[in-house]
Every structure is written in C-alpha cells, then in structure tokens.
Motif scaffolding. Sequence first.
Motif, PDB file in Angstrom:
ATOM      1  N   LYS A  29      35.058  10.780  16.079  1.00  0.00           N
ATOM      2  CA  LYS A  29      33.604  10.978  15.987  1.00  0.00           C
ATOM      3  C   LYS A  29      33.043  10.503  14.642  1.00  0.00           C
ATOM      4  O   LYS A  29      32.057   9.778  14.595  1.00  0.00           O
ATOM      5  N   ASP A  30      33.688  10.919  13.541  1.00  0.00           N
ATOM      6  CA  ASP A  30      33.146  10.663  12.203  1.00  0.00           C
ATOM      7  C   ASP A  30      33.729   9.443  11.510  1.00  0.00           C
ATOM      8  O   ASP A  30      33.257   9.039  10.457  1.00  0.00           O
ATOM      9  N   ARG A  31      34.805   8.879  12.090  1.00  0.00           N
ATOM     10  CA  ARG A  31      35.485   7.724  11.475  1.00  0.00           C
ATOM     11  C   ARG A  31      35.892   8.036  10.043  1.00  0.00           C
ATOM     12  O   ARG A  31      35.759   7.223   9.146  1.00  0.00           O
ATOM     13  N   LYS A  32      36.377   9.250   9.814  1.00  0.00           N
ATOM     14  CA  LYS A  32      36.783   9.708   8.495  1.00  0.00           C
ATOM     15  C   LYS A  32      38.159  10.357   8.607  1.00  0.00           C
ATOM     16  O   LYS A  32      38.426  11.092   9.555  1.00  0.00           O
ATOM     17  N   THR A  33      39.023  10.083   7.650  1.00  0.00           N
ATOM     18  CA  THR A  33      40.347  10.678   7.629  1.00  0.00           C
ATOM     19  C   THR A  33      40.252  12.170   7.355  1.00  0.00           C
ATOM     20  O   THR A  33      39.491  12.603   6.485  1.00  0.00           O
ATOM     21  N   VAL A  34      41.012  12.951   8.090  1.00  0.00           N
ATOM     22  CA  VAL A  34      41.124  14.385   7.847  1.00  0.00           C
ATOM     23  C   VAL A  34      42.577  14.715   7.560  1.00  0.00           C
ATOM     24  O   VAL A  34      43.483  13.960   7.934  1.00  0.00           O
ATOM     25  N   TYR A  35      42.802  15.818   6.887  1.00  0.00           N
ATOM     26  CA  TYR A  35      44.156  16.250   6.581  1.00  0.00           C
ATOM     27  C   TYR A  35      44.428  17.557   7.322  1.00  0.00           C
ATOM     28  O   TYR A  35      43.645  18.497   7.228  1.00  0.00           O
ATOM     29  N   VAL A  36      45.531  17.607   8.052  1.00  0.00           N
ATOM     30  CA  VAL A  36      45.900  18.772   8.849  1.00  0.00           C
ATOM     31  C   VAL A  36      47.037  19.521   8.161  1.00  0.00           C
ATOM     32  O   VAL A  36      48.031  18.916   7.754  1.00  0.00           O
ATOM     33  N   ILE A  37      46.857  20.836   8.059  1.00  0.00           N
ATOM     34  CA  ILE A  37      47.896  21.710   7.502  1.00  0.00           C
ATOM     35  C   ILE A  37      48.253  22.754   8.553  1.00  0.00           C
ATOM     36  O   ILE A  37      47.394  23.520   8.983  1.00  0.00           O
ATOM     37  N   HIS A  38      49.512  22.738   8.959  1.00  0.00           N
ATOM     38  CA  HIS A  38      50.031  23.778   9.847  1.00  0.00           C
ATOM     39  C   HIS A  38      50.809  24.753   8.960  1.00  0.00           C
ATOM     40  O   HIS A  38      51.865  24.396   8.428  1.00  0.00           O
ATOM     41  N   GLY A  39      50.280  25.948   8.783  1.00  0.00           N
ATOM     42  CA  GLY A  39      50.919  26.927   7.908  1.00  0.00           C
ATOM     43  C   GLY A  39      52.356  27.221   8.278  1.00  0.00           C
ATOM     44  O   GLY A  39      53.191  27.483   7.409  1.00  0.00           O
ATOM     45  N   ASP A  40      52.679  27.145   9.560  1.00  0.00           N
ATOM     46  CA  ASP A  40      54.054  27.410   9.985  1.00  0.00           C
ATOM     47  C   ASP A  40      55.037  26.378   9.445  1.00  0.00           C
ATOM     48  O   ASP A  40      56.236  26.659   9.353  1.00  0.00           O
ATOM     49  N   ASP A  41      54.546  25.195   9.069  1.00  0.00           N
ATOM     50  CA  ASP A  41      55.445  24.197   8.486  1.00  0.00           C
ATOM     51  C   ASP A  41      56.012  24.691   7.155  1.00  0.00           C
ATOM     52  O   ASP A  41      57.173  24.435   6.834  1.00  0.00           O
ATOM     53  N   PHE A  42      55.187  25.398   6.382  1.00  0.00           N
ATOM     54  CA  PHE A  42      55.688  25.960   5.120  1.00  0.00           C
ATOM     55  C   PHE A  42      56.670  27.093   5.401  1.00  0.00           C
ATOM     56  O   PHE A  42      57.702  27.187   4.761  1.00  0.00           O
TER      57      PHE A  42
END
Length: 183
Positions: A29-42
């Motif tokens: 939609k926005d043509r902008k990079t977002v960063y995803v954080i999955h807390g369970d990965d930590f």
Amino acid sequence: MPKIIFVSGPCGCGKSTFVDAYARHLVDKDRKTVYVIHGDDFHGGFVEPEDKGDFFVNGEASDSVLWEDILKFNWDCIIATAGRALQQGMDVLIDYVIETELPRVQNLAAQNGAELHYIVLTADEATIEKRIRGRGDIDMIERAKFLKKELEAMPENSGHLYDNSNKTTEETVNEIVLEDYIV
C-alpha cells in the motif's frame, strides 16, 4: 512520522501470522519498507534443559535463567531493535504479549517521535485451542486461556481488542483500520 504497530494477544490468536500479512499489506500500500519484530524470536534464543528441575551439575542445581530475566531480556531486545529501525525511518510491526510493558512501548514511541498503534488480537477459546493444537503446542493451551482473560480485562486494552474468531488472516488485515488503534 514513523509508526509502531504493536500487536499483542494470547498465544494462538494469530499475532505472528497477522503481523507478517499486515507488513506485506503496508509495503504494498505505502511502498515503504517496514521492519517486523517477532518477540518469540528473542525468547527462542534461550536454549535450556528440557526439565530444569532434574538438571544438576556436580550434585548442585544448575544456574537456569529465571522467567522474569528471560522476559526482561526479550523486552530489552525488542525495544532496542525497534529503536534502531525507527531511527532508520522505518515503520515497525511488533508481535509479543504485553502484560505490564505498554509504558515501555509508549516511551519508545515518544523518544522516536513515532505514532503508536496498539492492537490486541483475541479469539474465542475454542478457536485459540484449535490453533494451538494445530501447531502442536498443547502445553500452551491453559496459558493462552489465562492470557485471553487477563488481556481482555485490562482497562488499557479497552478499545484496542480485535476478535478474529472464524476470520481468515486476509479478512483481519482488511478489517483493521490503524487509525482506530492509536494510543
């Protein structure tokens, strides 16, 4: 203004699945990079004995990490990682359970001039149990039911709950309007 979109909810409510799909939706939609954080990965970074109660070294109980210390470590990592992404001008999507940590996330948003959106996914108990059984985490069912009740009763979650029972991820993505979830 960068955005933090924080998705909380009990185990089995679809936080990670939703965040991944919503990130793709925002990028398209926005043509902008977002960063995803999955807390369970930590959390997954901790490798401990299967049965801590029976783990001894030289006849003494081992130094196992306390849950409170694991949780603090996870939150420190989430906040630091999100802060770095925000400083790079990216929007950040995070999925993890917020019990008492909302002030930390609000502080993160304030320090980075970010708009905070807070969504608490939930589902009926039967849906949550079915999802958890489907992924083989049967030991998490009672914890999920406890968290569901706790999160739904918290005053700060009022107005931020979204019930995705009997909905596809696509339906949930299309129904969530970020402006409805601003903190």
